[in-house]
Write a protein that holds these residues in place. Structure first.
Motif, short mmCIF file in Angstrom:
data_model
loop_
_atom_site.label_atom_id
_atom_site.label_comp_id
_atom_site.label_asym_id
_atom_site.label_seq_id
_atom_site.Cartn_x
_atom_site.Cartn_y
_atom_site.Cartn_z
N ARG A 50 -90.31 -68.20 75.38
CA ARG A 50 -91.22 -69.17 75.97
C ARG A 50 -90.85 -69.35 77.44
O ARG A 50 -89.72 -69.09 77.83
CB ARG A 50 -91.18 -70.50 75.22
CG ARG A 50 -89.90 -71.26 75.35
CD ARG A 50 -89.80 -72.43 74.40
NE ARG A 50 -89.51 -72.03 73.05
CZ ARG A 50 -88.30 -71.75 72.57
NH1 ARG A 50 -87.25 -71.81 73.37
NH2 ARG A 50 -88.12 -71.42 71.33
N LEU A 51 -91.84 -69.79 78.21
CA LEU A 51 -91.62 -70.12 79.62
C LEU A 51 -91.84 -71.61 79.78
O LEU A 51 -92.93 -72.10 79.53
CB LEU A 51 -92.61 -69.37 80.52
CG LEU A 51 -92.63 -67.85 80.48
CD1 LEU A 51 -93.75 -67.33 81.39
CD2 LEU A 51 -91.29 -67.28 80.89
N TYR A 52 -90.80 -72.33 80.18
CA TYR A 52 -90.96 -73.75 80.47
C TYR A 52 -91.66 -73.87 81.82
O TYR A 52 -91.30 -73.19 82.78
CB TYR A 52 -89.61 -74.46 80.51
CG TYR A 52 -88.89 -74.43 79.18
CD1 TYR A 52 -89.35 -75.19 78.11
CD2 TYR A 52 -87.78 -73.63 79.00
CE1 TYR A 52 -88.70 -75.16 76.89
CE2 TYR A 52 -87.12 -73.60 77.78
CZ TYR A 52 -87.59 -74.37 76.73
OH TYR A 52 -86.94 -74.34 75.52
N LEU A 53 -92.66 -74.74 81.90
CA LEU A 53 -93.44 -74.87 83.13
C LEU A 53 -92.58 -75.28 84.32
O LEU A 53 -92.85 -74.87 85.45
CB LEU A 53 -94.59 -75.87 82.94
CG LEU A 53 -95.62 -75.54 81.86
CD1 LEU A 53 -96.78 -76.52 81.94
CD2 LEU A 53 -96.11 -74.12 81.95
N LEU A 71 -100.53 -81.35 77.73
CA LEU A 71 -100.73 -80.03 77.12
C LEU A 71 -102.15 -79.53 77.31
O LEU A 71 -102.38 -78.35 77.56
CB LEU A 71 -100.38 -80.08 75.64
CG LEU A 71 -100.49 -78.75 74.88
CD1 LEU A 71 -99.51 -77.72 75.43
CD2 LEU A 71 -100.25 -78.98 73.40
N SER A 72 -103.12 -80.42 77.25
CA SER A 72 -104.53 -80.03 77.38
C SER A 72 -104.86 -79.50 78.77
O SER A 72 -105.87 -78.82 78.96
CB SER A 72 -105.44 -81.21 77.05
OG SER A 72 -105.18 -82.28 77.93
N PRO A 94 -88.13 -79.92 70.25
CA PRO A 94 -86.81 -80.54 70.36
C PRO A 94 -86.58 -81.28 71.68
O PRO A 94 -85.85 -82.26 71.72
CB PRO A 94 -85.84 -79.36 70.23
CG PRO A 94 -86.60 -78.35 69.45
CD PRO A 94 -88.04 -78.51 69.87
N GLU A 95 -87.23 -80.81 72.75
CA GLU A 95 -87.04 -81.44 74.06
C GLU A 95 -88.32 -82.05 74.61
O GLU A 95 -88.30 -82.62 75.69
CB GLU A 95 -86.52 -80.40 75.05
CG GLU A 95 -85.18 -79.81 74.64
CD GLU A 95 -84.81 -78.60 75.45
OE1 GLU A 95 -85.61 -78.16 76.31
OE2 GLU A 95 -83.71 -78.08 75.23
N GLN A 96 -89.42 -81.92 73.89
CA GLN A 96 -90.72 -82.43 74.34
C GLN A 96 -91.08 -81.90 75.73
O GLN A 96 -91.56 -82.63 76.59
CB GLN A 96 -90.74 -83.96 74.33
CG GLN A 96 -90.63 -84.55 72.94
CD GLN A 96 -91.80 -84.14 72.05
OE1 GLN A 96 -92.95 -84.32 72.39
NE2 GLN A 96 -91.49 -83.56 70.89
N ARG A 97 -90.86 -80.59 75.93
CA ARG A 97 -91.15 -79.96 77.22
C ARG A 97 -92.38 -79.07 77.10
O ARG A 97 -92.54 -78.34 76.12
CB ARG A 97 -89.99 -79.08 77.68
CG ARG A 97 -88.78 -79.87 78.07
CD ARG A 97 -87.59 -78.97 78.32
NE ARG A 97 -87.70 -78.26 79.58
CZ ARG A 97 -86.85 -77.30 79.93
NH1 ARG A 97 -85.86 -76.94 79.13
NH2 ARG A 97 -86.99 -76.70 81.09
N LEU A 98 -93.21 -79.11 78.14
CA LEU A 98 -94.36 -78.21 78.19
C LEU A 98 -93.88 -76.79 78.45
O LEU A 98 -93.00 -76.56 79.28
CB LEU A 98 -95.33 -78.64 79.28
CG LEU A 98 -96.09 -79.93 79.03
CD1 LEU A 98 -96.89 -80.32 80.27
CD2 LEU A 98 -97.00 -79.80 77.83
N ALA A 99 -94.48 -75.85 77.73
CA ALA A 99 -94.06 -74.46 77.85
C ALA A 99 -95.24 -73.55 77.51
O ALA A 99 -96.30 -74.00 77.09
CB ALA A 99 -92.89 -74.19 76.89
N LEU A 100 -95.01 -72.27 77.72
CA LEU A 100 -95.96 -71.24 77.32
C LEU A 100 -95.26 -70.36 76.29
O LEU A 100 -94.18 -69.80 76.58
CB LEU A 100 -96.38 -70.39 78.52
CG LEU A 100 -97.20 -71.11 79.57
CD1 LEU A 100 -97.16 -70.35 80.88
CD2 LEU A 100 -98.63 -71.27 79.10
N ARG A 101 -95.81 -70.26 75.10
CA ARG A 101 -95.27 -69.37 74.07
C ARG A 101 -95.72 -67.96 74.44
O ARG A 101 -96.91 -67.69 74.57
CB ARG A 101 -95.78 -69.74 72.69
CG ARG A 101 -95.25 -68.80 71.60
CD ARG A 101 -95.72 -69.19 70.21
NE ARG A 101 -95.19 -70.50 69.85
CZ ARG A 101 -95.94 -71.56 69.58
NH1 ARG A 101 -97.24 -71.49 69.62
NH2 ARG A 101 -95.38 -72.71 69.26
#
Length: 118
Positions: A50-53, A71-72, A94-101
């Motif tokens: 994943r890439l964290y924004l 997220l939207s 687990p960290e409530q972080r926005l990411a790209l799978r």
């Protein structure tokens, strides 16, 4: 006058970096057409899933994704050259972080020194 040439980025050092360990920069490109997509800072060891924004450094507009809070509002990550789907939005719970799978096999990564032409 602005200096010309590549910009050397410094790794972010926050709670996530301290938890995971050493940071490395990667150039992410499309596996289909080999077009460069973005510069990313990966913390710690392991597979890139994943890439964290907040770890995307360049180019614009991808580096502006660090400011997205919902997220939207996160678009799919697609290759600008061939429109291959590279990643889809997610929240890493687990960290409530926005990411790209990341879509397995859709991207290639190569270690970078953290420089970009932006």
């Amino acid at each position: 006058m602005m200096p010309t040439g590549p910009i050397k980025h410094k790794p972010k050092k926050d709670q996530h970096a301290r938890t995971r360990g050493a940071a490395q920069f990667y150039d992410i490109s499309c596996a289909s057409c080999r077009a460069h997509i973005l510069l990313y800072q990966k913390d710690g060891i392991g597979t890139l899933k994943r890439l964290y924004l907040d770890r995307i450094f360049s180019p614009l507009p991808f580096s502006d994704w660090q400011n997205i809070t919902a997220l939207s509002d996160v678009p799919n990550l697609e290759c600008s050259s061939c429109n291959t789907l590279i990643g889809v939005p997610m929240i890493y719970k687990p960290e409530q972080r926005l990411a790209l799978r990341l879509v397995p096999g859709a991207f290639a990564k190569q270690r970078s020194n953290g420089s970009s032409d932006e």
